[in-house]
Scaffold this active site. Structure first.
Site, PDB file in Angstrom:
ATOM      1  N   ARG A  86       0.808  -1.212   0.000  1.00  0.00           N
ATOM      2  CA  ARG A  86       0.000   0.000   0.000  1.00  0.00           C
ATOM      3  C   ARG A  86       0.845   1.267   0.000  1.00  0.00           C
ATOM      4  O   ARG A  86       0.675   2.147  -0.836  1.00  0.00           O
ATOM      5  CB  ARG A  86      -0.859  -0.023   1.259  1.00  0.00           C
ATOM      6  CG  ARG A  86      -2.166   0.655   1.160  1.00  0.00           C
ATOM      7  CD  ARG A  86      -2.994   0.197   2.326  1.00  0.00           C
ATOM      8  NE  ARG A  86      -2.785  -1.235   2.547  1.00  0.00           N
ATOM      9  CZ  ARG A  86      -3.450  -2.190   1.917  1.00  0.00           C
ATOM     10  NH1 ARG A  86      -4.358  -1.862   1.052  1.00  0.00           N
ATOM     11  NH2 ARG A  86      -3.200  -3.457   2.158  1.00  0.00           N
ATOM     12  N   THR A  87       1.755   1.361   0.944  1.00  0.00           N
ATOM     13  CA  THR A  87       2.515   2.600   1.091  1.00  0.00           C
ATOM     14  C   THR A  87       3.364   2.856  -0.154  1.00  0.00           C
ATOM     15  O   THR A  87       3.389   3.964  -0.692  1.00  0.00           O
ATOM     16  CB  THR A  87       3.411   2.544   2.346  1.00  0.00           C
ATOM     17  OG1 THR A  87       2.591   2.189   3.451  1.00  0.00           O
ATOM     18  CG2 THR A  87       4.074   3.865   2.610  1.00  0.00           C
ATOM     19  N   HIS A 140       5.544   6.551  11.288  1.00  0.00           N
ATOM     20  CA  HIS A 140       4.987   6.384   9.946  1.00  0.00           C
ATOM     21  C   HIS A 140       4.207   7.676   9.650  1.00  0.00           C
ATOM     22  O   HIS A 140       2.973   7.676   9.603  1.00  0.00           O
ATOM     23  CB  HIS A 140       4.089   5.145   9.914  1.00  0.00           C
ATOM     24  CG  HIS A 140       3.712   4.692   8.541  1.00  0.00           C
ATOM     25  ND1 HIS A 140       4.110   5.362   7.394  1.00  0.00           N
ATOM     26  CD2 HIS A 140       2.973   3.637   8.121  1.00  0.00           C
ATOM     27  CE1 HIS A 140       3.625   4.722   6.349  1.00  0.00           C
ATOM     28  NE2 HIS A 140       2.942   3.686   6.754  1.00  0.00           N
ATOM     29  N   LYS A 148      25.032  -6.964  -0.014  1.00  0.00           N
ATOM     30  CA  LYS A 148      26.495  -7.036  -0.198  1.00  0.00           C
ATOM     31  C   LYS A 148      27.227  -6.383   0.973  1.00  0.00           C
ATOM     32  O   LYS A 148      28.441  -6.249   0.950  1.00  0.00           O
ATOM     33  CB  LYS A 148      26.886  -6.332  -1.500  1.00  0.00           C
ATOM     34  CG  LYS A 148      26.295  -6.978  -2.736  1.00  0.00           C
ATOM     35  CD  LYS A 148      26.626  -6.137  -3.961  1.00  0.00           C
ATOM     36  CE  LYS A 148      25.844  -6.625  -5.171  1.00  0.00           C
ATOM     37  NZ  LYS A 148      25.847  -5.649  -6.255  1.00  0.00           N
ATOM     38  N   ARG A 183      11.323   3.025   3.347  1.00  0.00           N
ATOM     39  CA  ARG A 183      10.841   2.217   4.474  1.00  0.00           C
ATOM     40  C   ARG A 183      11.982   1.312   4.886  1.00  0.00           C
ATOM     41  O   ARG A 183      12.709   0.780   4.035  1.00  0.00           O
ATOM     42  CB  ARG A 183       9.636   1.382   4.078  1.00  0.00           C
ATOM     43  CG  ARG A 183       9.306   0.334   5.132  1.00  0.00           C
ATOM     44  CD  ARG A 183       7.975  -0.278   4.942  1.00  0.00           C
ATOM     45  NE  ARG A 183       6.929   0.682   5.228  1.00  0.00           N
ATOM     46  CZ  ARG A 183       5.649   0.364   5.355  1.00  0.00           C
ATOM     47  NH1 ARG A 183       5.275  -0.880   5.198  1.00  0.00           N
ATOM     48  NH2 ARG A 183       4.750   1.286   5.619  1.00  0.00           N
TER      49      ARG A 183
END
Lengths: 144, 309
Positions: free
Chosen positions: B56-57, B134, B85, B106
């Protein structure tokens, strides 16, 4: 017990009993080539007992580290056998690389070369929070 | 000291009440006049760096930039980045700063966007950092409340579910505490109660009225907003605890019998079982509108951070 007076250095007085060893370790004094006297459980008028720390050289010391452990100490600066200054401390607003964040979800647990920073968010209750995850600093999570 | 202009959005507290009001105003204008904004970000690139999965985000950020006429690049899984890595977050961010004009990120680690903002030469938007913050979800919530109730003050808000790890909960409490006459009903099992520090440092410090309960129906008739949350599996170290708590609250039509006619039911989505599907056709269910609003408020935010008029 007889501890010689110091010619040049610091006498950190009025340390809450039990805290001198924390200051000693946090200042990394054991790694320096210095005369250091760590005296614990001295009888005191102000409080029942106190600790005392004598450092036999005028080295650079991180006052924020001392203030964080015990903001009520007095630091006597000794030069040529005389106390030339008495310093009182205040809780530091910010601690850099003094303590470690204990939150396993914090970015400091994985990111390399990141300073461990804590900010004073509640002076009255001596609350520090991690600069990144805002987790409250747990007691005695020092970076020795 | 007054900040000159907003450079990044890491925490909802980075925004003043006036800045939030302005973003809501722009988002409302975008909803009414979509065409007016369709070329505002032509030639601009948004990098979506998702070190943790999200549908969604990420899609709402991408949709927001595409609707503004801009373009998008990025990854949706840390396994597709150089993190595997051994690259540090700081190095990744400094590199991407040369590839895009703005970054939405995120990350599973709390505080990661704050670290990124120190290394980036372009604006950083926190699209969620672990259980911490958030802020664009909170902006979405504020836009939804403002559109549905016509105000952001004088509200009784029920927060239900995982109040301990739920980052949307912590952010919305912080944001709503700045408005007048807000009352919170905190509904959760004992193990998922709001952390003590949020109570002392946010609610009590701002003299915000609150009630803690584990009974979803007890205060139903008082609520203007009911904000349901999912018990998030990824926040638990112990699966047994998750299984025990995941179905603690299930909102259904019957439980809404005593609710106000104009109650606004919200959920940051995705939902699992905490809202029964029989609630979906109730006119008070606003969670899908809420998800759609997320695109418009993110459009407003991108415009603000890129200083596009």
């Amino acid at each position: 017990m007889n501890i010689d007076t110091i010619k040049n250095g610091y006498v950190i007085d009025h340390i809450t009993a039990g805290n001198a060893i924390k200051i000693y370790r946090l200042l990394n004094l054991e790694k320096l080539d210095l005369v250091v006297a760590l005296i614990t459980n001295v009888k005191s008028n102000k409080t029942k007992t106190k600790d005392l720390l004598k450092i036999g050289k005028l080295i650079d010391i991180d006052l924020d580290k001392i203030a964080f452990i015990d903001p009520d100490v007095t630091i006597n600066i000794v030069k040529n056998n005389k106390i030339i200054e008495k310093k009182k401390l205040e809780l530091p607003e910010r601690l850099i690389n003094v303590c470690k964040c204990n939150n396993p979800r914090c970015i400091t647990s994985t990111e390399r070369n990141l300073d461990q920073i804590f900010n004073l968010t509640d002076k009255e209750n001596k609350v520090y929070r991690c600069n990144y995850c805002e987790m409250m600093l747990e007691k005695d999570k020092f970076l020795y | 000291m007054k900040r000159e202009k907003l450079k990044n959005l890491i925490d909802i507290k980075d925004l003043s009440v006036k800045e939030i009001d302005d973003l809501i105003k722009v988002a409302n204008d975008i909803i009414t006049h979509k065409d007016k904004y369709s070329k505002k970000c032509e030639g601009k690139i948004l990098a979506t760096l998702f070190f943790e999965p999200s549908t969604r985000t990420r899609l709402s950020f991408e949709s927001a930039m595409l609707r503004l006429g801009g373009r998008v690049l990025g990854f949706s899984d840390a396994n597709c980045s150089s993190t595997t890595k051994g690259e540090t977050l700081g190095d990744t961010i400094e590199t991407v700063s040369g590839y895009a004009d703005i970054i939405a990120m995120r990350h599973p680690k709390e505080g990661a966007p704050a670290v990124a903002s120190k290394r980036a030469s372009i604006p950083i938007i926190n699209a969620g950092d672990g259980g911490h913050n958030h802020p664009t979800q909170t902006l979405t919530d504020l836009l939804t409340i403002s559109r549905e109730k016509g105000r952001l003050d004088n509200l009784t808000i029920g927060l239900c579910g995982d109040l301990k790890f739920g980052r949307t909960i912590h952010s919305i409490i912080g944001a709503m505490s700045r408005y007048k006459n807000i009352k919170f009903i905190l509904i959760s099992p004992e193990e998922l109660k709001l952390p003590d520090y949020t109570i002392t440092e946010v609610l009590e410090k701002n003299n915000i009225e609150y009630i803690e309960t584990n009974d979803l129906e007890k205060y139903m008739s008082e609520l203007d907003i009911l904000y349901m949350t999912r018990v998030q599996k990824e926040r638990f170290f112990n699966e047994a605890d998750y299984l025990r708590l995941k179905d603690y609250y299930i909102l259904n039509k019957k439980k809404l019998e005593k609710a106000k006619k104009d109650l606004c039911i919200m959920h940051p989505l995705p939902r699992v079982s905490e809202i029964s599907t029989d609630v979906d056709d109730d006119p008070r269910a606003k969670y899908f509108e809420q998800a759609h609003n997320g695109v418009y408020i993110r459009m407003a935010l991108i415009l603000k951070l890129l200083e596009v008029k």
